[in-house]
Design a protein around this motif. Structure first.
Motif, short mmCIF file in Angstrom:
data_model
loop_
_atom_site.label_atom_id
_atom_site.label_comp_id
_atom_site.label_asym_id
_atom_site.label_seq_id
_atom_site.Cartn_x
_atom_site.Cartn_y
_atom_site.Cartn_z
N GLN A 93 0.86 -1.19 0.00
CA GLN A 93 0.00 0.00 0.00
C GLN A 93 0.89 1.24 0.00
N LEU A 94 0.56 2.18 -0.86
CA LEU A 94 1.31 3.44 -0.95
C LEU A 94 0.86 4.36 0.19
N LEU A 95 1.83 4.76 1.04
CA LEU A 95 1.51 5.63 2.18
C LEU A 95 1.81 7.09 1.88
N SER A 96 2.94 7.34 1.19
CA SER A 96 3.30 8.73 0.88
C SER A 96 4.30 8.78 -0.26
N VAL A 97 4.36 9.98 -0.88
CA VAL A 97 5.34 10.25 -1.93
C VAL A 97 6.10 11.49 -1.47
N ASN A 98 7.42 11.39 -1.32
CA ASN A 98 8.25 12.52 -0.88
C ASN A 98 8.58 13.43 -2.07
N GLU A 99 9.04 14.65 -1.77
CA GLU A 99 9.41 15.60 -2.82
C GLU A 99 10.55 15.06 -3.68
N ASP A 100 11.44 14.25 -3.08
CA ASP A 100 12.60 13.74 -3.83
C ASP A 100 12.26 12.48 -4.64
N GLY A 101 10.97 12.10 -4.67
CA GLY A 101 10.56 10.97 -5.50
C GLY A 101 10.53 9.63 -4.79
N PHE A 102 11.00 9.58 -3.54
CA PHE A 102 10.94 8.33 -2.81
C PHE A 102 9.53 8.10 -2.27
N VAL A 103 9.15 6.83 -2.17
CA VAL A 103 7.82 6.49 -1.69
C VAL A 103 7.92 5.73 -0.37
N SER A 104 6.87 5.82 0.40
CA SER A 104 6.76 5.01 1.61
C SER A 104 5.65 3.99 1.34
N LEU A 105 6.02 2.71 1.47
CA LEU A 105 5.09 1.63 1.18
C LEU A 105 4.89 0.77 2.42
N MET A 106 3.69 0.18 2.56
CA MET A 106 3.43 -0.71 3.68
C MET A 106 3.11 -2.10 3.18
N ASP A 107 3.80 -3.09 3.75
CA ASP A 107 3.53 -4.49 3.47
C ASP A 107 2.19 -4.85 4.10
N LEU A 108 1.25 -5.33 3.30
CA LEU A 108 -0.10 -5.60 3.80
C LEU A 108 -0.16 -6.81 4.72
N GLU A 109 0.84 -7.71 4.64
CA GLU A 109 0.85 -8.90 5.50
C GLU A 109 1.48 -8.61 6.86
N THR A 110 2.62 -7.89 6.85
CA THR A 110 3.37 -7.68 8.09
C THR A 110 3.21 -6.28 8.67
N CYS A 111 2.63 -5.36 7.88
CA CYS A 111 2.50 -3.94 8.26
C CYS A 111 3.85 -3.24 8.41
N ASP A 112 4.93 -3.85 7.91
CA ASP A 112 6.24 -3.20 7.89
C ASP A 112 6.24 -2.14 6.80
N THR A 113 7.00 -1.06 7.02
CA THR A 113 7.09 -0.04 5.98
C THR A 113 8.39 -0.18 5.22
N LYS A 114 8.36 0.27 3.98
CA LYS A 114 9.50 0.19 3.06
C LYS A 114 9.67 1.59 2.49
N ASP A 115 10.84 2.16 2.70
CA ASP A 115 11.06 3.56 2.30
C ASP A 115 12.24 3.73 1.34
N ASP A 116 12.68 2.63 0.69
CA ASP A 116 13.90 2.70 -0.12
C ASP A 116 13.66 2.67 -1.63
N LEU A 117 12.41 2.83 -2.04
CA LEU A 117 12.12 2.80 -3.48
C LEU A 117 11.69 4.17 -3.97
#
Length: 162
Positions: A93-117
């Protein structure tokens, strides 16, 4: 014999899951994945040519890099093995889009966030950003991972819970 004969350094130990596995060249099919010039690719064309009296049949592969879309070609004897990348797709799930183009994503199974893409370049990135700004139900991003690389390859609106 040296004293440190049994000293082992396991600090770089991995889970044991390989990034690729071998497959005989003649067993590869169109739309499957294969490593060409060290890049994970999807086969778009292949042809087999018979060689002379004592030679091996050769397979000519044309494939597209799954991350860059660049066309790569290789010719391999049909009896030889080629590396096939382990390609995984997962929705976040897409949580946010930063000004520098990076996104914050959430794993729907574990609810962990991913901020490196980053958002993908071009039209796909624009579509995702526009859809996120309108955001009625939430956005799901499809992330493809292979050989230590990850990239957002698609998106869709989250289904309504009604």
């Amino acid at each position: 014999m040296s004293d440190n004969e049994h000293d082992h350094d396991f600090t770089t130990g991995e889970s044991g899951a390989a990034a690729t596995y071998p497959k005989q060249c003649s067993a590869l099919r169109k739309n499957e994945h294969v490593m060409i010039k060290g890049r994970p690719c999807k086969v778009v064309e292949m042809s087999t040519s018979k060689t002379g009296k004592h030679g091996h049949a050769k397979v000519h592969l044309v494939a597209l890099d799954i991350f860059t879309g660049k066309k790569l070609e290789d010719i391999c004897p049909s009896t030889h093995n080629m590396d096939v990348p382990v390609v995984k797709r997962k929705e976040y799930q897409l949580l946010s889009v930063n000004e520098d183009g990076f996104v914050s994503l959430m794993d729907l199974e574990t609810c962990d966030t991913k901020d490196d893409l980053r958002l993908p370049e071009g039209e796909l990135g624009t579509q995702i950003k526009d859809a996120f700004e309108k955001d009625e139900t939430g956005i799901l991003c499809t992330v493809t991972a292979a050989c230590g690389e990850e990239m957002i390859m698609g998106w869709k609106n989250m289904p309504n819970k009604d």
